[in-house]
Design a protein around this motif. Structure first.
Motif, PDB file in Angstrom:
ATOM      1  N   UNK A  33      52.946  57.768  35.917  1.00 49.52           N
ATOM      2  CA  UNK A  33      52.199  57.500  37.142  1.00 49.52           C
ATOM      3  C   UNK A  33      50.775  57.055  36.812  1.00 49.52           C
ATOM      4  N   UNK A  34      50.138  57.738  35.852  1.00 47.90           N
ATOM      5  CA  UNK A  34      48.784  57.360  35.444  1.00 47.90           C
ATOM      6  C   UNK A  34      48.771  55.963  34.851  1.00 47.90           C
ATOM      7  N   UNK A  35      49.773  55.649  34.014  1.00 46.08           N
ATOM      8  CA  UNK A  35      49.840  54.312  33.417  1.00 46.08           C
ATOM      9  C   UNK A  35      50.063  53.238  34.477  1.00 46.08           C
ATOM     10  N   UNK A  36      50.901  53.548  35.464  1.00 48.01           N
ATOM     11  CA  UNK A  36      51.118  52.585  36.553  1.00 48.01           C
ATOM     12  C   UNK A  36      49.826  52.339  37.327  1.00 48.01           C
ATOM     13  N   UNK A  37      49.068  53.402  37.590  1.00 52.97           N
ATOM     14  CA  UNK A  37      47.786  53.248  38.282  1.00 52.97           C
ATOM     15  C   UNK A  37      46.818  52.405  37.469  1.00 52.97           C
ATOM     16  N   UNK A  38      46.741  52.671  36.166  1.00 52.14           N
ATOM     17  CA  UNK A  38      45.856  51.888  35.300  1.00 52.14           C
ATOM     18  C   UNK A  38      46.290  50.427  35.274  1.00 52.14           C
ATOM     19  N   UNK A  39      47.596  50.205  35.213  1.00 51.10           N
ATOM     20  CA  UNK A  39      48.107  48.831  35.192  1.00 51.10           C
ATOM     21  C   UNK A  39      47.726  48.103  36.470  1.00 51.10           C
ATOM     22  N   UNK A  40      47.885  48.769  37.620  1.00 49.10           N
ATOM     23  CA  UNK A  40      47.522  48.148  38.896  1.00 49.10           C
ATOM     24  C   UNK A  40      46.033  47.841  38.967  1.00 49.10           C
ATOM     25  N   UNK A  41      45.204  48.782  38.518  1.00 49.03           N
ATOM     26  CA  UNK A  41      43.754  48.558  38.520  1.00 49.03           C
ATOM     27  C   UNK A  41      43.377  47.384  37.634  1.00 49.03           C
ATOM     28  N   UNK A  42      43.972  47.335  36.433  1.00 50.18           N
ATOM     29  CA  UNK A  42      43.662  46.238  35.517  1.00 50.18           C
ATOM     30  C   UNK A  42      44.165  44.899  36.057  1.00 50.18           C
ATOM     31  N   UNK A  43      45.315  44.914  36.713  1.00 47.03           N
ATOM     32  CA  UNK A  43      45.836  43.672  37.303  1.00 47.03           C
ATOM     33  C   UNK A  43      44.903  43.164  38.392  1.00 47.03           C
ATOM     34  N   UNK A  44      44.427  44.071  39.234  1.00 47.25           N
ATOM     35  CA  UNK A  44      43.490  43.674  40.297  1.00 47.25           C
ATOM     36  C   UNK A  44      42.195  43.136  39.699  1.00 47.25           C
ATOM     37  N   UNK A  45      41.705  43.809  38.679  1.00 45.64           N
ATOM     38  CA  UNK A  45      40.471  43.365  38.025  1.00 45.64           C
ATOM     39  C   UNK A  45      40.673  41.993  37.391  1.00 45.64           C
ATOM     40  N   UNK A  46      41.817  41.797  36.744  1.00 40.79           N
ATOM     41  CA  UNK A  46      42.127  40.515  36.117  1.00 40.79           C
ATOM     42  C   UNK A  46      42.199  39.409  37.166  1.00 40.79           C
ATOM     43  N   UNK A  47      42.873  39.674  38.270  1.00 46.52           N
ATOM     44  CA  UNK A  47      43.009  38.675  39.331  1.00 46.52           C
ATOM     45  C   UNK A  47      41.651  38.305  39.926  1.00 46.52           C
ATOM     46  N   UNK A  48      40.799  39.329  40.132  1.00 40.86           N
ATOM     47  CA  UNK A  48      39.481  39.026  40.711  1.00 40.86           C
ATOM     48  C   UNK A  48      38.634  38.220  39.734  1.00 40.86           C
ATOM     49  N   UNK A  49      38.704  38.543  38.456  1.00 39.21           N
ATOM     50  CA  UNK A  49      37.949  37.776  37.465  1.00 39.21           C
ATOM     51  C   UNK A  49      38.499  36.359  37.354  1.00 39.21           C
ATOM     52  N   UNK A  50      39.808  36.231  37.452  1.00 35.58           N
ATOM     53  CA  UNK A  50      40.423  34.910  37.387  1.00 35.58           C
ATOM     54  C   UNK A  50      39.987  34.050  38.575  1.00 35.58           C
ATOM     55  N   UNK A  51      39.960  34.625  39.770  1.00 35.48           N
ATOM     56  CA  UNK A  51      39.497  33.898  40.952  1.00 35.48           C
ATOM     57  C   UNK A  51      38.035  33.494  40.800  1.00 35.48           C
ATOM     58  N   UNK A  52      37.225  34.411  40.282  1.00 35.19           N
ATOM     59  CA  UNK A  52      35.804  34.122  40.086  1.00 35.19           C
ATOM     60  C   UNK A  52      35.627  32.955  39.111  1.00 35.19           C
ATOM     61  N   UNK A  53      36.367  32.967  38.033  1.00 28.88           N
ATOM     62  CA  UNK A  53      36.268  31.884  37.046  1.00 28.88           C
ATOM     63  C   UNK A  53      36.770  30.567  37.634  1.00 28.88           C
ATOM     64  N   UNK A  54      37.836  30.630  38.446  1.00 29.05           N
ATOM     65  CA  UNK A  54      38.333  29.412  39.097  1.00 29.05           C
ATOM     66  C   UNK A  54      37.272  28.826  40.030  1.00 29.05           C
ATOM     67  N   UNK A  55      36.564  29.689  40.759  1.00 29.36           N
ATOM     68  CA  UNK A  55      35.495  29.224  41.647  1.00 29.36           C
ATOM     69  C   UNK A  55      34.368  28.591  40.834  1.00 29.36           C
ATOM     70  N   UNK A  56      34.029  29.224  39.704  1.00 32.33           N
ATOM     71  CA  UNK A  56      32.966  28.657  38.857  1.00 32.33           C
ATOM     72  C   UNK A  56      33.384  27.301  38.311  1.00 32.33           C
ATOM     73  N   UNK A  57      34.638  27.163  37.924  1.00 38.45           N
ATOM     74  CA  UNK A  57      35.142  25.884  37.409  1.00 38.45           C
ATOM     75  C   UNK A  57      35.088  24.830  38.515  1.00 38.45           C
ATOM     76  N   UNK A  58      35.476  25.214  39.718  1.00 38.69           N
ATOM     77  CA  UNK A  58      35.436  24.265  40.843  1.00 38.69           C
ATOM     78  C   UNK A  58      34.004  23.826  41.118  1.00 38.69           C
TER      79      UNK A  58
END
Length: 111
Positions: free
Chosen positions: A70-95
């Motif tokens: 359960x803890x690993x699943x929570x960490x995975x979800x948090x990291x996925x959300x963080x990765x997605x937000x950073x990816x969106x931010x970088x896409x905006x910077x590229x645009x």
């Protein structure tokens, strides 16, 4: 320190159980339905204690495994959300940089 107390407590309990078992050495019959073996009570008590310890260990480990999963699943979800937000931010910077590049090209062409 806490583990040492638990270990000492466990040893005391084991010692008491061994003393209890040694005081109960009479032969007793155990009814399994289709046969009745006779064994010393000490053997039966030790077998039952060991079976109880194994069952407790198995049930205890399954809870720990589920909790860690359960803890690993929570960490995975948090990291996925963080990765997605950073990816969106970088896409905006590229645009933005692409837009700036287009603006600069259009300025240099018009001059």
């Amino acid at each position: 320190m806490k583990k040492q107390r638990g270990f000492v407590g466990g040893l005391i309990i084991v010692l008491l159980l061994v003393i209890f078992a040694c005081l109960n050495t009479k032969q007793v019959a155990i009814n399994f339905g289709f046969f009745q073996p006779k064994m010393p009570l000490i053997i039966i008590l030790i077998i039952m204690i060991l079976l109880g310890a194994v069952i407790t260990m198995l049930l205890g480990n399954s809870k720990e495994v589920k909790q860690k999963q359960h803890q690993l699943d929570n960490q995975k979800n948090e990291l996925s959300k963080k990765y997605e937000s950073q990816l969106k931010k970088k896409d905006q910077e590229i645009a933005q940089l692409n837009q700036q590049l287009k603006d600069l090209k259009s300025k240099s062409i018009s001059e």
